[in-house]
Design an enzyme around this catalytic site. Structure first.
Site, PDB file in Angstrom:
ATOM      1  N   HIS A 197       0.837  -1.214   0.000  1.00 36.95           N
ATOM      2  CA  HIS A 197       0.000   0.000   0.000  1.00 36.95           C
ATOM      3  C   HIS A 197       0.868   1.259   0.000  1.00 36.95           C
ATOM      4  CE1 HIS A 197      -3.780  -1.980   0.511  1.00 36.95           C
ATOM      5  NE2 HIS A 197      -3.672  -2.282   1.782  1.00 36.95           N
ATOM      6  N   SER A 212     -16.252   2.152   2.150  1.00 36.44           N
ATOM      7  CA  SER A 212     -15.669   0.829   2.371  1.00 36.44           C
ATOM      8  C   SER A 212     -14.743   0.858   3.591  1.00 36.44           C
ATOM      9  CB  SER A 212     -14.903   0.399   1.114  1.00 36.44           C
ATOM     10  OG  SER A 212     -14.420  -0.906   1.255  1.00 36.44           O
ATOM     11  N   TYR A 233     -11.102   0.652 -10.236  1.00 36.65           N
ATOM     12  CA  TYR A 233     -12.088  -0.357  -9.827  1.00 36.65           C
ATOM     13  C   TYR A 233     -13.336  -0.279 -10.711  1.00 36.65           C
ATOM     14  CZ  TYR A 233     -15.080  -2.827  -6.352  1.00 36.65           C
ATOM     15  OH  TYR A 233     -15.925  -3.703  -5.699  1.00 36.65           O
ATOM     16  N   GLY A 261     -19.012  -4.969  -2.790  1.00 37.27           N
ATOM     17  CA  GLY A 261     -18.399  -5.058  -4.118  1.00 37.27           C
ATOM     18  C   GLY A 261     -19.182  -4.335  -5.201  1.00 37.27           C
TER      19      GLY A 261
HETATM   20  P1  PAP Z   1      -7.483  -3.958   1.319  1.00 35.34           P
HETATM   21  O1  PAP Z   1      -6.923  -2.859   0.486  1.00 35.34           O
HETATM   22  O2  PAP Z   1      -7.745  -3.544   2.720  1.00 35.34           O
HETATM   23  O3  PAP Z   1      -6.689  -5.221   1.239  1.00 35.34           O
HETATM   24  P2  PAP Z   1      -9.621  -4.265  -0.633  1.00 35.34           P
HETATM   25  O4  PAP Z   1      -9.705  -5.624  -1.179  1.00 35.34           O
HETATM   26  O5  PAP Z   1      -9.073  -3.203  -1.507  1.00 35.34           O
HETATM   27  O6  PAP Z   1      -8.924  -4.321   0.788  1.00 35.34           O
HETATM   28  O7  PAP Z   1     -11.042  -3.707  -0.210  1.00 35.34           O
HETATM   29  C1  PAP Z   1     -12.166  -4.452  -0.064  1.00 35.34           C
HETATM   30  C2  PAP Z   1     -13.192  -3.882  -1.032  1.00 35.34           C
HETATM   31  O8  PAP Z   1     -13.086  -4.609  -2.263  1.00 35.34           O
HETATM   32  C3  PAP Z   1     -14.586  -4.126  -0.501  1.00 35.34           C
HETATM   33  O9  PAP Z   1     -15.405  -3.115  -1.080  1.00 35.34           O
HETATM   34  P3  PAP Z   1     -16.803  -2.678  -0.444  1.00 35.34           P
HETATM   35  O10 PAP Z   1     -16.572  -2.398   1.002  1.00 35.34           O
HETATM   36  O11 PAP Z   1     -17.219  -1.451  -1.210  1.00 35.34           O
HETATM   37  O12 PAP Z   1     -17.730  -3.816  -0.673  1.00 35.34           O
HETATM   38  C4  PAP Z   1     -14.863  -5.509  -1.081  1.00 35.34           C
HETATM   39  O13 PAP Z   1     -16.229  -5.862  -1.083  1.00 35.34           O
HETATM   40  C5  PAP Z   1     -14.307  -5.342  -2.483  1.00 35.34           C
HETATM   41  N1  PAP Z   1     -13.975  -6.624  -3.114  1.00 35.34           N
HETATM   42  C6  PAP Z   1     -13.347  -7.698  -2.568  1.00 35.34           C
HETATM   43  N2  PAP Z   1     -13.220  -8.676  -3.470  1.00 35.34           N
HETATM   44  C7  PAP Z   1     -13.763  -8.218  -4.613  1.00 35.34           C
HETATM   45  C8  PAP Z   1     -13.948  -8.799  -5.914  1.00 35.34           C
HETATM   46  N3  PAP Z   1     -13.534 -10.022  -6.192  1.00 35.34           N
HETATM   47  N4  PAP Z   1     -14.555  -8.046  -6.851  1.00 35.34           N
HETATM   48  C9  PAP Z   1     -14.994  -6.796  -6.581  1.00 35.34           C
HETATM   49  N5  PAP Z   1     -14.870  -6.204  -5.365  1.00 35.34           N
HETATM   50  C10 PAP Z   1     -14.251  -6.902  -4.401  1.00 35.34           C
END
Ligand code: PAP
Length: 343
Positions: free
Chosen positions: A141, A171, A229, A297
């Site tokens: 990060h 999020s 995204y 997501g």
């Molecule tokens: P991190 O940077 O803390 O590791 P990260 O994976 O970037 O986490 O953030 C999670 C977000 O990605 C969540 O978004 P939301 O809170 O708006 O729902 C999570 O739902 C989303 N996410 C995780 N996996 C996927 C996926 N396969 N496709 C799309 N969105 C995803």
């Protein structure tokens, strides 16, 4: 490590710093973090206490190979998704289609974080054995300006993903609310908004992070692939093909005919990953439950949470920060509304 142990480690982390490190830290601006513990303003970004020391070790000691691939992301902008897509695409020749590693390991176990995982308790981790295959694939990060020079100056590749800041804020806020230490009262929406507005959250400010990678990718598009995204959501297939070409492993005609691209897209989709046993149960290296990385997501969920005045303030902030940068963000999937800084 479980979640309770993570909190205890975070608290112990600051106490465990030796005198020399305490001296360095003493001079840094400090704020309460969103989950617990502190954020320290170091090299232009808010670094969580948990990873301040490991970030410095990573920055000092990491020796990049020209073949390395680094997934750089702003938190909550699609890290988990990008890890899954990049891992399967890059290494697809190593495993049979029905033995996909995503079925038994979380994306965070497959592509390990440098500061949150590998360097966390070890200034010289065994990086060779941290990756199952060649080329090495890691995640971070850390902002572009603070990456080890061996990454920025070598031929190693960087894939960056970011997201519109409104969805990223929601999020982050909901993620932090879930994980916030039990003895702390939850951050109210106004408190969270205020911190967000002022860029005070892990690896913030958002705009400096995003613009650092954006400018570098424009200067050197063969080294840095800049993804959003919302674009991935809109057309995952074509972005996956772009990713495969960037990584030097384009899909062959045969693979295209066999439907490998939509197969990977489906395998890495939010709906599929969220339902896998390994992601419903296990824990991330930092002690956070894997399930907490899968919430909704969607693009545009901010509209269910932000007040009109919050939206107005954030739109103005985006306008101010992205002005003349050429970078735009899509705020909603329903209306195809694109926010242009000149609006
Ligand atoms: P991190 O940077 O803390 O590791 P990260 O994976 O970037 O986490 O953030 C999670 C977000 O990605 C969540 O978004 P939301 O809170 O708006 O729902 C999570 O739902 C989303 N996410 C995780 N996996 C996927 C996926 N396969 N496709 C799309 N969105 C995803």
């Amino acid at each position: 490590m479980n979640t309770a142990e993570m909190f205890s480690l975070t608290q112990k982390m600051e106490k465990s710093w030796d005198n020399e490190f305490q001296e360095l830290v003493k001079a840094l601006p400090k704020e309460d973090g969103w989950i617990g513990s502190h954020l320290y303003f170091y090299q232009g970004f808010w670094c969580p206490a948990l990873v301040l020391k490991s970030f410095i070790s990573f920055q000092k000691n990491f020796q990049a190979f020209a073949s390395d691939v680094i997934l750089a992301t702003f938190p909550k902008c699609g890290t988990t998704w990008l890890k899954a897509l990049a891992y399967i695409t890059l290494y697809r020749s190593h495993f049979a289609r029905d033995e996909n590693p995503l079925l038994s390991s979380s994306p965070h176990q497959l592509v390990r974080f440098l500061e949150y995982d590998l360097y966390l308790n070890n200034p010289f981790p065994d990086l060779q054995n941290a990756c199952a295959y060649e080329p090495r694939l890691f995640a971070t990060h850390v902002p572009y300006a603070s990456l080890p020079t061996s990454i920025t100056d070598s031929n190693s590749k960087i894939v960056y993903i970011c997201r519109n800041p409104l969805d990223m804020f929601i999020s982050l806020w909901l993620f932090s609310t879930k994980l916030r230490e039990n003895n702390l009262r939850p951050l109210s929406p106004d408190e969270a908004f205020d911190k967000f507005y002022h860029g005070i959250y892990a690896f913030g400010p958002f705009f400096e992070h995003v613009l650092g990678y954006w400018k570098a990718s424009r200067e050197n598009p063969n080294k840095i692939l800049f993804l959003k995204y919302e674009d991935l959501m809109e057309d995952t297939n074509s972005h996956l093909k772009k990713l495969s070409m960037f990584l030097g492993v384009p899909f062959t005609e045969d693979e295209e005919k066999q439907g490998v691209v939509p197969e990977i897209v489906k395998m890495c989709s939010f709906e599929n990953l969220k339902e896998l046993e390994v992601n419903k149960k296990g824990l991330h290296a930092s002690g956070i439950p894997n399930a907490d990385f899968f919430r909704k997501g969607e693009v545009g969920d901010w509209s269910n949470h932000l007040t009109p005045s919050m939206v107005e303030r954030l739109e103005k902030l985006i306008q101010e920060k992205l002005n003349n940068s050429g970078l735009t963000f899509k705020l909603s999937s329903k209306t195809s509304r694109i926010f242009h800084p000149s609006e």
